[in-house]
Design a protein around this motif. Structure first.
Motif, PDB file in Angstrom:
ATOM      1  N   MET A  36      27.100  28.785  75.843  1.00  0.00           N
ATOM      2  CA  MET A  36      28.343  29.733  75.840  1.00  0.00           C
ATOM      3  C   MET A  36      28.953  29.782  74.220  1.00  0.00           C
ATOM      4  N   GLY A  37      28.889  28.392  73.657  1.00  0.00           N
ATOM      5  CA  GLY A  37      29.278  28.388  72.316  1.00  0.00           C
ATOM      6  C   GLY A  37      28.502  29.119  71.413  1.00  0.00           C
ATOM      7  N   ASN A  38      26.997  29.362  71.435  1.00  0.00           N
ATOM      8  CA  ASN A  38      26.096  29.924  70.742  1.00  0.00           C
ATOM      9  C   ASN A  38      26.601  31.434  70.843  1.00  0.00           C
ATOM     10  N   LEU A  39      26.867  31.896  72.178  1.00  0.00           N
ATOM     11  CA  LEU A  39      26.964  33.370  72.415  1.00  0.00           C
ATOM     12  C   LEU A  39      28.395  33.818  71.688  1.00  0.00           C
ATOM     13  N   LYS A  40      29.476  32.771  71.787  1.00  0.00           N
ATOM     14  CA  LYS A  40      30.467  32.966  71.172  1.00  0.00           C
ATOM     15  C   LYS A  40      30.603  33.123  69.525  1.00  0.00           C
ATOM     16  N   SER A  41      29.722  32.259  68.953  1.00  0.00           N
ATOM     17  CA  SER A  41      29.297  32.208  67.596  1.00  0.00           C
ATOM     18  C   SER A  41      28.783  33.561  67.147  1.00  0.00           C
ATOM     19  N   ALA A  42      27.805  34.096  67.869  1.00  0.00           N
ATOM     20  CA  ALA A  42      27.287  35.259  67.749  1.00  0.00           C
ATOM     21  C   ALA A  42      28.016  36.381  67.591  1.00  0.00           C
ATOM     22  N   ILE A  43      28.922  36.569  68.815  1.00  0.00           N
ATOM     23  CA  ILE A  43      29.985  37.341  68.804  1.00  0.00           C
ATOM     24  C   ILE A  43      30.911  37.461  67.706  1.00  0.00           C
ATOM     25  N   LYS A  44      31.296  36.235  67.278  1.00  0.00           N
ATOM     26  CA  LYS A  44      32.296  36.133  66.273  1.00  0.00           C
ATOM     27  C   LYS A  44      31.950  36.805  64.854  1.00  0.00           C
ATOM     28  N   ILE A  45      30.528  36.384  64.731  1.00  0.00           N
ATOM     29  CA  ILE A  45      29.926  36.907  63.234  1.00  0.00           C
ATOM     30  C   ILE A  45      29.832  38.619  63.391  1.00  0.00           C
ATOM     31  N   GLU A  59      20.109  43.030  59.011  1.00  0.00           N
ATOM     32  CA  GLU A  59      19.618  41.905  59.407  1.00  0.00           C
ATOM     33  C   GLU A  59      20.466  40.874  60.066  1.00  0.00           C
ATOM     34  N   LYS A  60      21.795  40.780  59.804  1.00  0.00           N
ATOM     35  CA  LYS A  60      22.681  39.825  60.392  1.00  0.00           C
ATOM     36  C   LYS A  60      22.508  40.318  61.938  1.00  0.00           C
ATOM     37  N   LYS A 118      17.360  46.552  68.597  1.00  0.00           N
ATOM     38  CA  LYS A 118      16.614  47.751  68.566  1.00  0.00           C
ATOM     39  C   LYS A 118      17.543  48.907  67.756  1.00  0.00           C
ATOM     40  N   ALA A 119      18.772  48.949  68.109  1.00  0.00           N
ATOM     41  CA  ALA A 119      19.605  49.888  67.714  1.00  0.00           C
ATOM     42  C   ALA A 119      20.234  49.727  66.522  1.00  0.00           C
ATOM     43  N   ALA A 120      19.828  48.479  65.878  1.00  0.00           N
ATOM     44  CA  ALA A 120      20.633  48.010  64.436  1.00  0.00           C
ATOM     45  C   ALA A 120      20.563  48.833  63.524  1.00  0.00           C
ATOM     46  N   ALA A 121      19.747  49.617  63.065  1.00  0.00           N
ATOM     47  CA  ALA A 121      19.545  50.364  62.051  1.00  0.00           C
ATOM     48  C   ALA A 121      20.010  52.170  62.326  1.00  0.00           C
ATOM     49  N   ASN A 122      20.508  52.070  63.431  1.00  0.00           N
ATOM     50  CA  ASN A 122      21.202  53.431  63.819  1.00  0.00           C
ATOM     51  C   ASN A 122      22.479  53.597  63.206  1.00  0.00           C
ATOM     52  N   PRO A 123      22.949  54.864  63.052  1.00  0.00           N
ATOM     53  CA  PRO A 123      24.200  55.204  62.259  1.00  0.00           C
ATOM     54  C   PRO A 123      25.207  54.794  63.402  1.00  0.00           C
ATOM     55  N   PHE A 124      26.520  54.473  62.821  1.00  0.00           N
ATOM     56  CA  PHE A 124      27.670  54.092  63.788  1.00  0.00           C
ATOM     57  C   PHE A 124      28.168  55.416  64.263  1.00  0.00           C
ATOM     58  N   HIS A 125      29.104  55.239  65.602  1.00  0.00           N
ATOM     59  CA  HIS A 125      29.775  56.191  65.832  1.00  0.00           C
ATOM     60  C   HIS A 125      30.955  56.232  65.305  1.00  0.00           C
ATOM     61  N   LYS A 126      31.632  57.258  64.664  1.00  0.00           N
ATOM     62  CA  LYS A 126      32.835  57.100  63.997  1.00  0.00           C
ATOM     63  C   LYS A 126      33.851  58.282  64.848  1.00  0.00           C
ATOM     64  N   LYS A 127      35.170  57.696  64.914  1.00  0.00           N
ATOM     65  CA  LYS A 127      36.230  58.541  65.669  1.00  0.00           C
ATOM     66  C   LYS A 127      36.386  59.788  64.893  1.00  0.00           C
ATOM     67  N   GLY A 128      36.056  61.044  65.701  1.00  0.00           N
ATOM     68  CA  GLY A 128      36.253  62.312  64.950  1.00  0.00           C
ATOM     69  C   GLY A 128      34.954  62.783  64.508  1.00  0.00           C
ATOM     70  N   GLN A 129      33.850  62.214  64.498  1.00  0.00           N
ATOM     71  CA  GLN A 129      32.539  62.598  64.058  1.00  0.00           C
ATOM     72  C   GLN A 129      31.822  63.187  65.505  1.00  0.00           C
ATOM     73  N   MET A 130      31.071  64.274  64.932  1.00  0.00           N
ATOM     74  CA  MET A 130      30.528  65.036  65.956  1.00  0.00           C
ATOM     75  C   MET A 130      29.334  64.130  66.406  1.00  0.00           C
ATOM     76  N   MET A 131      29.012  64.295  67.700  1.00  0.00           N
ATOM     77  CA  MET A 131      27.934  63.252  68.327  1.00  0.00           C
ATOM     78  C   MET A 131      26.560  64.228  68.532  1.00  0.00           C
ATOM     79  N   ASN A 132      25.646  63.480  68.608  1.00  0.00           N
ATOM     80  CA  ASN A 132      24.397  63.825  68.788  1.00  0.00           C
ATOM     81  C   ASN A 132      24.184  63.415  70.345  1.00  0.00           C
TER      82      ASN A 132
END
Length: 187
Positions: A36-45, A59-60, A118-132
């Motif tokens: 659980m500590g490993n999970l917490k550390s990953a989430i924190k990063i 990459e991170k 797998k989604a790491a390289a996808n664009p972020f969704h930002k508020k107010g942005q049109m979505m596909n």
């Protein structure tokens, strides 16, 4: 002589910290607390990147998603053998009486971590942005997740790899929250 005493003091302090980390937990209880500590550390990063407070580093994200994968699913459930609630465990007894649900949550976390990788390289969704279509799926899943996400969806049918990474990450944090609400004793 003073150097020997100082070195002995440091070594003793490290021993005590190691022995009594996690409230003195040993065996499988300590192993799962470490997991659980490993999970917490990953989430924190990941949190500052996903909130936009830190530069996004693909990459991170991939590295941390792999850490989540290595500490979820079967890796997580094997840390909860029946009746392993002794010592300073934070696990509620409901884990074992609702084993199928707990196992689904652990497996879903693994699937979500694979999806984030797998989604790491996808664009972020930002508020107010049109979505596909795929980001709309991510947004609707993020909204749906306000309740107990773990009970409400089948991740096998979701295109996680096409979603915005911040949408998948939000689902990961909701999964963790749902599990902690049901199965973790809050101190």
């Amino acid at each position: 002589m003073k150097k020997v005493i100082a070195a002995t003091t440091v070594v003793s302090a490290l021993f005590v910290a190691t022995a009594f980390g996690h409230g003195g937990a040993t065996g499988v209880v300590k192993e799962r607390m470490d997991l659980m500590g490993n999970l917490k550390s990953a989430i924190k990063i990941l949190v500052p990147m996903m909130k936009g407070d830190q530069e996004y580093d693909i990459e991170k994200v991939i590295t941390q998603s792999k850490i989540i994968q290595e500490n979820s699913g079967i890796h997580m459930t094997k840390g909860f053998p029946k009746d392993s609630i002794h010592g300073p465990s934070e696990a509620k007894e409901e884990i074992w009486s609702n084993w199928d649900d707990f196992q689904k949550i652990a497996n879903d976390l693994n699937k979500l971590a694979i999806g984030l990788e797998k989604a790491a390289a996808n664009p972020f969704h930002k508020k107010g942005q049109m979505m596909n279509n795929s980001s709309m799926m991510g947004q609707s899943m993020m909204q749906m997740g306000q309740g107990n996400m773990a009970d409400n969806m089948n991740l096998d049918d979701m295109p996680l790899d096409q979603m915005p990474p911040n949408g998948v990450f939000k689902m990961i944090t909701q999964n963790c929250s749902a599990c902690h609400t049901k199965y973790r004793i809050e101190n």
